[in-house]
Structures are given as C-alpha cells and as structure tokens.
Design a protein around this motif. Structure first.
Motif, PDB file in Angstrom:
ATOM      1  N   PRO A 296       0.829  -1.213   0.000  1.00  0.00           N
ATOM      2  CA  PRO A 296       0.000   0.000   0.000  1.00  0.00           C
ATOM      3  C   PRO A 296       0.859   1.258   0.000  1.00  0.00           C
ATOM      4  O   PRO A 296       2.048   1.162   0.347  1.00  0.00           O
ATOM      5  N   PRO A 297       0.291   2.416  -0.298  1.00  0.00           N
ATOM      6  CA  PRO A 297      -1.065   2.593  -0.801  1.00  0.00           C
ATOM      7  C   PRO A 297      -1.070   2.688  -2.333  1.00  0.00           C
ATOM      8  O   PRO A 297      -0.099   3.139  -2.932  1.00  0.00           O
ATOM      9  N   LYS A 298      -2.198   2.275  -2.929  1.00  0.00           N
ATOM     10  CA  LYS A 298      -2.353   2.425  -4.372  1.00  0.00           C
ATOM     11  C   LYS A 298      -3.718   3.036  -4.668  1.00  0.00           C
ATOM     12  O   LYS A 298      -4.666   2.874  -3.899  1.00  0.00           O
ATOM     13  N   LEU A 299      -3.773   3.715  -5.792  1.00  0.00           N
ATOM     14  CA  LEU A 299      -5.016   4.346  -6.240  1.00  0.00           C
ATOM     15  C   LEU A 299      -5.422   3.745  -7.580  1.00  0.00           C
ATOM     16  O   LEU A 299      -4.571   3.557  -8.452  1.00  0.00           O
ATOM     17  N   ILE A 300      -6.704   3.459  -7.734  1.00  0.00           N
ATOM     18  CA  ILE A 300      -7.209   2.963  -9.020  1.00  0.00           C
ATOM     19  C   ILE A 300      -8.351   3.868  -9.458  1.00  0.00           C
ATOM     20  O   ILE A 300      -9.185   4.269  -8.639  1.00  0.00           O
ATOM     21  N   ARG A 301      -8.374   4.182 -10.743  1.00  0.00           N
ATOM     22  CA  ARG A 301      -9.405   5.075 -11.283  1.00  0.00           C
ATOM     23  C   ARG A 301     -10.208   4.368 -12.377  1.00  0.00           C
ATOM     24  O   ARG A 301      -9.614   3.745 -13.266  1.00  0.00           O
ATOM     25  N   PHE A 302     -11.536   4.450 -12.281  1.00  0.00           N
ATOM     26  CA  PHE A 302     -12.435   3.995 -13.350  1.00  0.00           C
ATOM     27  C   PHE A 302     -13.088   5.237 -13.957  1.00  0.00           C
ATOM     28  O   PHE A 302     -13.698   6.027 -13.232  1.00  0.00           O
ATOM     29  N   ASP A 303     -12.954   5.377 -15.269  1.00  0.00           N
ATOM     30  CA  ASP A 303     -13.515   6.537 -15.955  1.00  0.00           C
ATOM     31  C   ASP A 303     -14.698   6.080 -16.816  1.00  0.00           C
ATOM     32  O   ASP A 303     -14.523   5.346 -17.787  1.00  0.00           O
ATOM     33  N   GLY A 304     -15.896   6.526 -16.438  1.00  0.00           N
ATOM     34  CA  GLY A 304     -17.121   6.079 -17.112  1.00  0.00           C
ATOM     35  C   GLY A 304     -17.156   6.403 -18.592  1.00  0.00           C
ATOM     36  O   GLY A 304     -17.853   5.748 -19.370  1.00  0.00           O
ATOM     37  N   ASN A 305     -16.378   7.385 -18.995  1.00  0.00           N
ATOM     38  CA  ASN A 305     -16.385   7.790 -20.396  1.00  0.00           C
ATOM     39  C   ASN A 305     -15.489   6.908 -21.261  1.00  0.00           C
ATOM     40  O   ASN A 305     -15.605   6.918 -22.478  1.00  0.00           O
ATOM     41  N   GLU A 306     -14.594   6.195 -20.622  1.00  0.00           N
ATOM     42  CA  GLU A 306     -13.575   5.446 -21.365  1.00  0.00           C
ATOM     43  C   GLU A 306     -13.669   3.949 -21.123  1.00  0.00           C
ATOM     44  O   GLU A 306     -13.150   3.150 -21.909  1.00  0.00           O
ATOM     45  N   VAL A 307     -14.318   3.562 -20.034  1.00  0.00           N
ATOM     46  CA  VAL A 307     -14.205   2.166 -19.598  1.00  0.00           C
ATOM     47  C   VAL A 307     -14.893   1.216 -20.585  1.00  0.00           C
ATOM     48  O   VAL A 307     -15.926   1.549 -21.185  1.00  0.00           O
ATOM     49  N   ARG A 308     -14.284   0.056 -20.773  1.00  0.00           N
ATOM     50  CA  ARG A 308     -14.867  -1.012 -21.592  1.00  0.00           C
ATOM     51  C   ARG A 308     -14.638  -2.318 -20.833  1.00  0.00           C
ATOM     52  O   ARG A 308     -13.933  -2.352 -19.837  1.00  0.00           O
ATOM     53  N   TYR A 309     -15.279  -3.369 -21.315  1.00  0.00           N
ATOM     54  CA  TYR A 309     -15.109  -4.698 -20.703  1.00  0.00           C
ATOM     55  C   TYR A 309     -15.539  -4.715 -19.247  1.00  0.00           C
ATOM     56  O   TYR A 309     -15.022  -5.483 -18.442  1.00  0.00           O
ATOM     57  N   LEU A 310     -16.459  -3.842 -18.881  1.00  0.00           N
ATOM     58  CA  LEU A 310     -16.975  -3.837 -17.503  1.00  0.00           C
ATOM     59  C   LEU A 310     -18.443  -4.269 -17.522  1.00  0.00           C
ATOM     60  O   LEU A 310     -19.262  -3.662 -18.213  1.00  0.00           O
ATOM     61  N   SER A 311     -18.745  -5.334 -16.793  1.00  0.00           N
ATOM     62  CA  SER A 311     -20.130  -5.772 -16.622  1.00  0.00           C
ATOM     63  C   SER A 311     -20.549  -5.452 -15.192  1.00  0.00           C
ATOM     64  O   SER A 311     -19.709  -5.145 -14.352  1.00  0.00           O
ATOM     65  N   PRO A 312     -21.859  -5.540 -14.913  1.00  0.00           N
ATOM     66  CA  PRO A 312     -22.307  -5.111 -13.582  1.00  0.00           C
ATOM     67  C   PRO A 312     -21.909  -6.056 -12.439  1.00  0.00           C
ATOM     68  O   PRO A 312     -21.968  -5.638 -11.285  1.00  0.00           O
ATOM     69  N   ASP A 313     -21.532  -7.279 -12.726  1.00  0.00           N
ATOM     70  CA  ASP A 313     -21.251  -8.210 -11.621  1.00  0.00           C
ATOM     71  C   ASP A 313     -19.941  -7.870 -10.925  1.00  0.00           C
ATOM     72  O   ASP A 313     -19.017  -7.315 -11.506  1.00  0.00           O
ATOM     73  N   GLU A 314     -19.883  -8.227  -9.626  1.00  0.00           N
ATOM     74  CA  GLU A 314     -18.705  -7.904  -8.807  1.00  0.00           C
ATOM     75  C   GLU A 314     -17.423  -8.468  -9.408  1.00  0.00           C
ATOM     76  O   GLU A 314     -16.373  -7.828  -9.395  1.00  0.00           O
ATOM     77  N   ARG A 315     -17.530  -9.664  -9.933  1.00  0.00           N
ATOM     78  CA  ARG A 315     -16.348 -10.343 -10.448  1.00  0.00           C
ATOM     79  C   ARG A 315     -15.743  -9.599 -11.642  1.00  0.00           C
ATOM     80  O   ARG A 315     -14.516  -9.607 -11.828  1.00  0.00           O
ATOM     81  N   SER A 316     -16.590  -8.943 -12.423  1.00  0.00           N
ATOM     82  CA  SER A 316     -16.109  -8.203 -13.587  1.00  0.00           C
ATOM     83  C   SER A 316     -15.274  -6.994 -13.148  1.00  0.00           C
ATOM     84  O   SER A 316     -14.166  -6.773 -13.643  1.00  0.00           O
ATOM     85  N   ALA A 317     -15.805  -6.221 -12.219  1.00  0.00           N
ATOM     86  CA  ALA A 317     -15.039  -5.080 -11.697  1.00  0.00           C
ATOM     87  C   ALA A 317     -13.768  -5.579 -11.019  1.00  0.00           C
ATOM     88  O   ALA A 317     -12.686  -5.007 -11.197  1.00  0.00           O
ATOM     89  N   ALA A 318     -13.895  -6.673 -10.271  1.00  0.00           N
ATOM     90  CA  ALA A 318     -12.731  -7.224  -9.561  1.00  0.00           C
ATOM     91  C   ALA A 318     -11.648  -7.635 -10.550  1.00  0.00           C
ATOM     92  O   ALA A 318     -10.448  -7.445 -10.302  1.00  0.00           O
ATOM     93  N   SER A 319     -12.065  -8.188 -11.674  1.00  0.00           N
ATOM     94  CA  SER A 319     -11.096  -8.635 -12.667  1.00  0.00           C
ATOM     95  C   SER A 319     -10.321  -7.438 -13.240  1.00  0.00           C
ATOM     96  O   SER A 319      -9.097  -7.527 -13.471  1.00  0.00           O
ATOM     97  N   LEU A 320     -10.987  -6.303 -13.422  1.00  0.00           N
ATOM     98  CA  LEU A 320     -10.292  -5.103 -13.911  1.00  0.00           C
ATOM     99  C   LEU A 320      -9.365  -4.517 -12.836  1.00  0.00           C
ATOM    100  O   LEU A 320      -8.285  -4.011 -13.145  1.00  0.00           O
ATOM    101  N   ILE A 321      -9.789  -4.585 -11.586  1.00  0.00           N
ATOM    102  CA  ILE A 321      -8.914  -4.126 -10.487  1.00  0.00           C
ATOM    103  C   ILE A 321      -7.673  -5.021 -10.417  1.00  0.00           C
ATOM    104  O   ILE A 321      -6.539  -4.555 -10.291  1.00  0.00           O
ATOM    105  N   LYS A 322      -7.900  -6.303 -10.540  1.00  0.00           N
ATOM    106  CA  LYS A 322      -6.787  -7.258 -10.482  1.00  0.00           C
ATOM    107  C   LYS A 322      -5.780  -6.980 -11.613  1.00  0.00           C
ATOM    108  O   LYS A 322      -4.565  -6.957 -11.391  1.00  0.00           O
ATOM    109  N   LYS A 323      -6.308  -6.735 -12.814  1.00  0.00           N
ATOM    110  CA  LYS A 323      -5.418  -6.449 -13.964  1.00  0.00           C
ATOM    111  C   LYS A 323      -4.607  -5.177 -13.695  1.00  0.00           C
ATOM    112  O   LYS A 323      -3.437  -5.092 -14.050  1.00  0.00           O
TER     113      LYS A 323
END
Lengths: 203, 203
Positions: free
Chosen positions: A61-88
């Motif tokens: 720690p610490p780390k910051l992650i940003r999701f930009d609604g205007n640019e994001v792709r490959y994101l589905s509503p399920d928790e696992r989908s967001a988690a997979s992008l955080i993991k990447k």
C-alpha cells in the motif's frame, strides 16, 4: 463530471483470487459494488462519472485505481467483472503517475492525501450525521465514502483541512454502494428538473 | 413487512458454478444484487423484508426461492454469498410447497402466477413510465421488478389482473437492485417522519 472516492482500508494491493473478494482480497467486494453503483444505468454507463479507489491493504500500500465512465470497456455489472479489472490494474508496476491498465482503468502509487491534492476540489463527505442531501444541488461534486470501517481519524482530519461539506443520504446507516445509488438518484432528479425548466424557458 | 418479487427470466433452476453467475447461471448476479439491496443495512439486516426470486431458466423451471430477512443467516453482502444460498436451495428436491434449505431460505416449485395468488396482495410494479414514488407512502408493500429483460407481456397481464399500481423511482432507467435501494430510502424516510410525529404527539 461527478467523482467518487471510496477508501478500502483492507483492500489488497497485489493481484488476488476472484473467488474470495470479501476474505483474501480484503473486502474488495465493497469496492466492486461501489463501481457498479457509480457507473451503471440499465443497459448503459454513466459517462460523466469517475470512481477512485484508495487501496490500503497489504502487501504494497497505498495504491489508487481510477475507473472513468467515459472510457471504460469490458466492464459488466457483476462484482467479479469489476474485480477482474482491479486485479489487472494491480498486475501493473504502479508508478507515481497514472498508467492505464485497460481502457478506462488506471493505477498509480499514492494515498488519499495525494489524491485529494491532485483533484483539488471541495469534498462532499458522506457520514450518518451529515446534512440531508434531499433538495441539495451538487455541481461537479467530489464525494468521499468509507468502506465497512468508515474513515479513520487521520482521514477525517485530511478532509477537515480542505473545503468540505458533510452530508447524509437518509435516516439509516447504509453500505457505501447504496449511498451512491441514492446520491445519483438525487442528482438525476435535479438534472431532469433543470432540463425541464430550460425547455420551459425556450418554449 | 415489505416484500419484493424479482423475476429472473434466464436464471437457472439447477445447481450452478459460483464462478460464472452472469453467463452459465443465467444472470443470477442480478438476483444476488437484489437480495443484497433488499436485505442489507450497514452492519445489520432489514428484518421486515422478504425477497422472492422467480427462476425461469433451464433445466427445470419454474422455481421460487424466498429469503426472509427475519430468519436468514450465513448471508454476506457479496454476490457469491447470496448465490451460494440460492445454489444450496436448488440442490433440494423442490416440492409444490416451501421447503427450507438453509435458515431463512426456502424453495418451492411454482411460477409467478402461483406466487401472486399465494401472497394475495396489491402489487406495486416498478416500470419507467410509472408514477414517481417520491412522497408516496407504502403500507406492507409487495413490489415486483424485472431483470435485464423487464417483464413479458404475459407477466404484465398477470399484474393487470390484480389490484396494482405502476411506479417509477426516477427519471432514468436503472437496474432492479438500484431501484430497491431507492424504494427503501423513500420508505425509511417516511417511517422516520411517522416516528417523529408520534414522539411529537406523546411529548
């Protein structure tokens, strides 16, 4: 632009298993649900929203992650989908500046204080004893929400050092993602009312 | 008692893998998020809530699953936790009557029509073109919400055959779980206002 910061006090800072988000990944499920609540409409995304996650868990720690609604792709509503992008994002070698790991998802090394300085805006801090949001208008807001642990005294002091307002979404204590849904609803209503009054003037 | 029915048109009716809720399990992720939105407060459960899932997917439809906020245990807010309880219910040999699979979670064979007949209440149906909920008071409500596919014509006809009201939570089209959060917020506010006025009378 509407911006949300969610602080994950235990959220891990290295790649994690997608099969145990609450446990081994340090309540990463909370942050994933906040991403969903902040970004999703039915069959669409909220393009005018950015979500920042502050990850404070081990091992780096610490780390910051940003999701930009205007640019994001490959994101589905399920928790696992967001988690997979955080993991990447956590697979990247995080620097002191933002690096994009996937479209619309970026990571940098940094803490809550660094982020507040970077965004340099008035803070709307969600806390149970705050002023009711109903009827309030938020212009280009920056909301700050805690996870299941709330905010630490140190984090609250950082907020107190900035221009800020403390607000509440209702009479009961709710999860951060539920608060985000209610905030959006209030802003959606205000925006519709503004549009309506503009149309009225034009007519 | 507040009751919610959510119809899962593709939600599978046999045990499924917890690692692919949106795909192989037929958008089971939507139903899991609805359970979270209906039942969770911060560090507590809403004891006065029951959630009914109508599962219409293969291989053995239709089945009904009930979560009772007053009885449920072993439920965490993450999607996988709710999914695990749904999966356990689907491992039961479903009968034409309710069988408890875990504390507070029950399953029966049956469809939406059977469920409406069993509950025998006025229906509050959530649809974008409905009347705004704001300011409305709901007494012992039974809400009906669709999944990503909305409701079929046949399902809408069933509702039209009962006493019902069509309502909307705001100007934008939202996911079912987000609608539930906003419904609860409206009811929480009304309950607090009622309590306040009772206290005022007593004083």
């Amino acid at each position: 632009m509407k911006q949300f910061i969610i602080i994950g006090h235990k959220a891990v800072t290295a790649p994690f298993s997608l099969n145990d988000l609450p446990g081994a990944a340090g309540r990463m499920d909370i942050l994933c649900r906040c991403i969903n609540a902040a970004l999703f409409l039915s069959h669409d995304l909220r393009r005018d929203v950015r979500v920042y996650l502050v990850l404070k868990g081990e091992p780096d720690p610490p780390k910051l992650i940003r999701f930009d609604g205007n640019e994001v792709r490959y994101l589905s509503p399920d928790e696992r989908s967001a988690a997979s992008l955080i993991k990447k994002a956590l697979e990247k070698n995080a620097q002191d500046f933002w690096t994009e790991s996937m479209p619309g998802v970026s990571i940098r090394r940094g803490n809550f204080s660094n982020l507040l300085r970077e965004l340099n805006k008035k803070i709307i801090y969600l806390r149970e004893d705050g002023e009711d949001i109903r009827g309030k208008r938020f212009e280009e807001p920056l909301f700050v929400l805690g996870d299941h642990l709330g905010l630490t005294d140190e984090e609250e002091k950082l907020i107190e050092g900035c221009e800020h307002k403390i607000v509440s979404v209702g009479p009961l204590s709710l999860h951060a993602d539920h608060c985000i849904v209610i905030l959006h609803n209030e802003m959606d209503r205000k925006e519709k009312a503004s549009l309506h009054s503009i149309n009225h003037i034009i007519l």
